[in-house]
Scaffold this motif. Structure first.
Motif, PDB file in Angstrom:
ATOM      1  N   ARG A  85       0.838  -1.200   0.000  1.00  0.00           N
ATOM      2  CA  ARG A  85       0.000   0.000   0.000  1.00  0.00           C
ATOM      3  C   ARG A  85       0.871   1.247   0.000  1.00  0.00           C
ATOM      4  NH1 ARG A  85      -3.293  -1.706   5.300  1.00  0.00           N
ATOM      5  NH2 ARG A  85      -1.094  -1.733   5.934  1.00  0.00           N
ATOM      6  N   PHE A  86       0.334   2.355  -0.552  1.00  0.00           N
ATOM      7  CA  PHE A  86       1.060   3.611  -0.539  1.00  0.00           C
ATOM      8  C   PHE A  86       1.434   3.989   0.891  1.00  0.00           C
ATOM      9  CE2 PHE A  86       0.758   8.233   0.227  1.00  0.00           C
ATOM     10  CZ  PHE A  86       1.876   8.638  -0.487  1.00  0.00           C
ATOM     11  N   SER A  87       2.672   4.360   1.093  1.00  0.00           N
ATOM     12  CA  SER A  87       3.163   4.782   2.405  1.00  0.00           C
ATOM     13  C   SER A  87       3.783   6.166   2.278  1.00  0.00           C
ATOM     14  CB  SER A  87       4.204   3.792   2.938  1.00  0.00           C
ATOM     15  OG  SER A  87       4.801   4.301   4.120  1.00  0.00           O
ATOM     16  N   SER A  88       3.378   7.073   3.140  1.00  0.00           N
ATOM     17  CA  SER A  88       3.900   8.437   3.084  1.00  0.00           C
ATOM     18  C   SER A  88       5.138   8.625   3.959  1.00  0.00           C
ATOM     19  CB  SER A  88       2.812   9.427   3.516  1.00  0.00           C
ATOM     20  OG  SER A  88       2.456   9.218   4.878  1.00  0.00           O
ATOM     21  N   GLN A  89       5.612   7.581   4.612  1.00  0.00           N
ATOM     22  CA  GLN A  89       6.714   7.747   5.552  1.00  0.00           C
ATOM     23  C   GLN A  89       7.977   8.271   4.884  1.00  0.00           C
ATOM     24  OE1 GLN A  89       6.798   7.664   8.937  1.00  0.00           O
ATOM     25  NE2 GLN A  89       8.797   8.560   8.494  1.00  0.00           N
ATOM     26  N   LYS A  90       8.286   7.781   3.679  1.00  0.00           N
ATOM     27  CA  LYS A  90       9.482   8.261   2.998  1.00  0.00           C
ATOM     28  C   LYS A  90       9.318   9.722   2.556  1.00  0.00           C
ATOM     29  CE  LYS A  90      12.721   6.379   1.979  1.00  0.00           C
ATOM     30  NZ  LYS A  90      14.040   6.373   2.683  1.00  0.00           N
ATOM     31  N   LEU A  91       8.095  10.105   2.192  1.00  0.00           N
ATOM     32  CA  LEU A  91       7.853  11.516   1.892  1.00  0.00           C
ATOM     33  C   LEU A  91       8.080  12.363   3.130  1.00  0.00           C
ATOM     34  CD1 LEU A  91       4.698  11.787  -0.415  1.00  0.00           C
ATOM     35  CD2 LEU A  91       7.043  12.461  -0.942  1.00  0.00           C
ATOM     36  N   VAL A  92       7.641  11.877   4.287  1.00  0.00           N
ATOM     37  CA  VAL A  92       7.866  12.597   5.533  1.00  0.00           C
ATOM     38  C   VAL A  92       9.364  12.793   5.762  1.00  0.00           C
ATOM     39  CG1 VAL A  92       7.647  12.465   8.051  1.00  0.00           C
ATOM     40  CG2 VAL A  92       5.698  11.893   6.601  1.00  0.00           C
ATOM     41  N   ASP A  93      10.151  11.753   5.520  1.00  0.00           N
ATOM     42  CA  ASP A  93      11.608  11.877   5.657  1.00  0.00           C
ATOM     43  C   ASP A  93      12.154  12.947   4.717  1.00  0.00           C
ATOM     44  OD1 ASP A  93      11.614   9.854   7.526  1.00  0.00           O
ATOM     45  OD2 ASP A  93      12.273   8.300   6.119  1.00  0.00           O
ATOM     46  N   LEU A  94      11.659  12.960   3.486  1.00  0.00           N
ATOM     47  CA  LEU A  94      12.113  13.942   2.502  1.00  0.00           C
ATOM     48  C   LEU A  94      11.749  15.352   2.941  1.00  0.00           C
ATOM     49  CD1 LEU A  94      13.404  14.145  -0.392  1.00  0.00           C
ATOM     50  CD2 LEU A  94      11.051  14.176  -1.258  1.00  0.00           C
ATOM     51  N   PHE A  95      10.520  15.530   3.409  1.00  0.00           N
ATOM     52  CA  PHE A  95      10.054  16.848   3.813  1.00  0.00           C
ATOM     53  C   PHE A  95      10.706  17.318   5.112  1.00  0.00           C
ATOM     54  CE2 PHE A  95       5.832  15.821   1.492  1.00  0.00           C
ATOM     55  CZ  PHE A  95       6.382  16.226   0.291  1.00  0.00           C
ATOM     56  N   ALA A  96      11.195  16.378   5.915  1.00  0.00           N
ATOM     57  CA  ALA A  96      11.822  16.736   7.196  1.00  0.00           C
ATOM     58  C   ALA A  96      13.310  17.017   7.061  1.00  0.00           C
ATOM     59  CB  ALA A  96      11.616  15.609   8.208  1.00  0.00           C
ATOM     60  N   ALA A  97      13.916  16.610   5.938  1.00  0.00           N
ATOM     61  CA  ALA A  97      15.350  16.799   5.750  1.00  0.00           C
ATOM     62  C   ALA A  97      15.690  18.284   5.689  1.00  0.00           C
ATOM     63  CB  ALA A  97      15.806  16.105   4.470  1.00  0.00           C
ATOM     64  N   ASN A  98      16.868  18.624   6.188  1.00  0.00           N
ATOM     65  CA  ASN A  98      17.309  20.014   6.237  1.00  0.00           C
ATOM     66  C   ASN A  98      18.589  20.169   5.396  1.00  0.00           C
ATOM     67  OD1 ASN A  98      18.191  22.607   6.914  1.00  0.00           O
ATOM     68  ND2 ASN A  98      17.462  22.430   9.016  1.00  0.00           N
ATOM     69  N   PRO A  99      18.437  20.335   4.075  1.00  0.00           N
ATOM     70  CA  PRO A  99      19.625  20.404   3.211  1.00  0.00           C
ATOM     71  C   PRO A  99      20.515  21.605   3.487  1.00  0.00           C
ATOM     72  CG  PRO A  99      17.661  21.000   1.991  1.00  0.00           C
ATOM     73  CD  PRO A  99      17.196  20.458   3.301  1.00  0.00           C
ATOM     74  N   ARG A 100      19.940  22.711   3.969  1.00  0.00           N
ATOM     75  CA  ARG A 100      20.774  23.874   4.286  1.00  0.00           C
ATOM     76  C   ARG A 100      21.738  23.539   5.426  1.00  0.00           C
ATOM     77  NH1 ARG A 100      17.037  27.746   5.570  1.00  0.00           N
ATOM     78  NH2 ARG A 100      16.819  28.192   3.342  1.00  0.00           N
ATOM     79  N   LYS A 101      21.226  22.923   6.457  1.00  0.00           N
ATOM     80  CA  LYS A 101      22.072  22.519   7.584  1.00  0.00           C
ATOM     81  C   LYS A 101      23.091  21.485   7.128  1.00  0.00           C
ATOM     82  CE  LYS A 101      21.766  20.675  12.283  1.00  0.00           C
ATOM     83  NZ  LYS A 101      20.827  20.188  13.344  1.00  0.00           N
ATOM     84  N   TRP A 102      22.672  20.570   6.255  1.00  0.00           N
ATOM     85  CA  TRP A 102      23.569  19.531   5.744  1.00  0.00           C
ATOM     86  C   TRP A 102      24.738  20.157   4.974  1.00  0.00           C
ATOM     87  CZ3 TRP A 102      24.299  17.615   0.562  1.00  0.00           C
ATOM     88  CH2 TRP A 102      24.983  16.404   0.480  1.00  0.00           C
ATOM     89  N   LEU A 103      24.449  21.153   4.153  1.00  0.00           N
ATOM     90  CA  LEU A 103      25.508  21.843   3.419  1.00  0.00           C
ATOM     91  C   LEU A 103      26.431  22.606   4.362  1.00  0.00           C
ATOM     92  CD1 LEU A 103      23.459  23.248   0.391  1.00  0.00           C
ATOM     93  CD2 LEU A 103      25.234  21.493   0.276  1.00  0.00           C
ATOM     94  N   GLU A 104      25.838  23.309   5.315  1.00  0.00           N
ATOM     95  CA  GLU A 104      26.633  24.113   6.247  1.00  0.00           C
ATOM     96  C   GLU A 104      27.517  23.253   7.134  1.00  0.00           C
ATOM     97  OE1 GLU A 104      23.472  27.860   6.653  1.00  0.00           O
ATOM     98  OE2 GLU A 104      23.514  26.284   8.165  1.00  0.00           O
ATOM     99  N   ASN A 105      27.102  21.998   7.369  1.00  0.00           N
ATOM    100  CA  ASN A 105      27.880  21.087   8.207  1.00  0.00           C
ATOM    101  C   ASN A 105      28.858  20.226   7.408  1.00  0.00           C
ATOM    102  OD1 ASN A 105      26.589  22.071  10.451  1.00  0.00           O
ATOM    103  ND2 ASN A 105      25.156  20.368  10.644  1.00  0.00           N
ATOM    104  N   GLY A 106      29.062  20.570   6.147  1.00  0.00           N
ATOM    105  CA  GLY A 106      30.082  19.890   5.368  1.00  0.00           C
ATOM    106  C   GLY A 106      29.644  18.621   4.681  1.00  0.00           C
ATOM    107  N   ARG A 107      28.346  18.470   4.411  1.00  0.00           N
ATOM    108  CA  ARG A 107      27.840  17.315   3.662  1.00  0.00           C
ATOM    109  C   ARG A 107      28.162  15.985   4.347  1.00  0.00           C
ATOM    110  NH1 ARG A 107      26.976  18.252  -2.023  1.00  0.00           N
ATOM    111  NH2 ARG A 107      27.252  20.441  -2.579  1.00  0.00           N
ATOM    112  N   ASP A 108      27.874  15.888   5.602  1.00  0.00           N
ATOM    113  CA  ASP A 108      28.146  14.669   6.363  1.00  0.00           C
ATOM    114  C   ASP A 108      27.247  13.535   5.867  1.00  0.00           C
ATOM    115  OD1 ASP A 108      28.707  12.686   8.169  1.00  0.00           O
ATOM    116  OD2 ASP A 108      27.919  13.747   9.925  1.00  0.00           O
TER     117      ASP A 108
END
Length: 229
Positions: A85-108
């Motif tokens: 069945r369709f699951s929105s959990q992976k969409l939630v992970d995508l929407f919760a990700a913080n790419p700005r913080k990830w870039l500022e922290n050196g792409r860990d």
């Protein structure tokens, strides 16, 4: 009835109202985050349409975009649970990700939701993501996603609607046996129309995907999905 013409006129009127409301200084995404959540979501759908087909791959850069588009399509927007069945959990992970913080922290690469952050950087680019006036990072807040201590409060539950080009919200209601009211956030995810001058061209998708104008909330082409309106 000229539906396409009416839709185009309505979009132009909306953009004109935005320009009149902010005649001097362009608005920030923080001024109206709901609108930009929809815009960023719609741009990801457009990215899938633009790069999901391998026939558009001409070089190594295109190949990378193709892989990101397929990842987005199959592992996030069309993700399924163990019962199929369709699951929105992976969409939630995508929407919760913080790419700005990830870039500022050196792409860990070992950081939380690092893969999701990398996907978003591939779609939207570093320059836009690092600009706080042009990109919401994360796209949705923990409260809106019902994460952590906010799990028991009213928040969004995500759905895909393959029968519309316009996303929409539905009123909060208690779904299944969870006992928690959820707002239904329905993302427009229709089949991609055949490319052509009567519908849209790949260049139209490129223009919309790359658009970071905070006065532009909706695509000008009626055959590009918008979520949520």
């Amino acid at each position: 009835m000229n539906t396409q013409g009416n839709s185009t006129l309505m979009i132009e009127q909306i953009h004109e109202r935005i320009r009149n409301y902010h005649p001097d200084k362009p608005p920030s995404v923080q001024d109206f985050p709901f609108a930009y959540q929809g815009k960023q979501t719609a741009q990801m759908v457009a990215f899938i349409w633009r790069w999901g087909d391998p026939s558009f791959v001409k070089n190594s850069q295109d190949r990378q975009k193709h892989e990101v588009a397929r990842d987005l399509q199959h592992n996030y927007f069309l993700a399924r649970d163990e019962q199929g069945r369709f699951s929105s959990q992976k969409l939630v992970d995508l929407f919760a990700a913080n790419p700005r913080k990830w870039l500022e922290n050196g792409r860990d690469s070992s950081g939380e939701l690092a893969h999701e952050a990398e996907i978003l950087v591939s779609v939207f680019g570093e320059t836009r993501i690092l600009d706080k006036t042009k990109y919401l990072s994360p796209i949705f807040t923990a409260e809106e996603l019902g994460l952590g201590s906010f799990e028991s409060v009213t928040h969004y539950r995500f759905f895909l609607d393959t029968n519309t080009f316009t996303g929409y919200l539905t009123d909060a209601n208690t779904l299944y046996s969870e006992g928690i009211p959820r707002l239904g956030y329905h993302i427009a995810f229709p089949p991609c129309p055949q490319f052509g001058h009567l519908t849209l061209m790949p260049e139209d998708l490129d223009e919309w995907i790359n658009n970071d104008d905070t006065r532009r909330l909706l695509p000008e082409k009626p055959f590009i999905p918008s979520s949520c309106s």
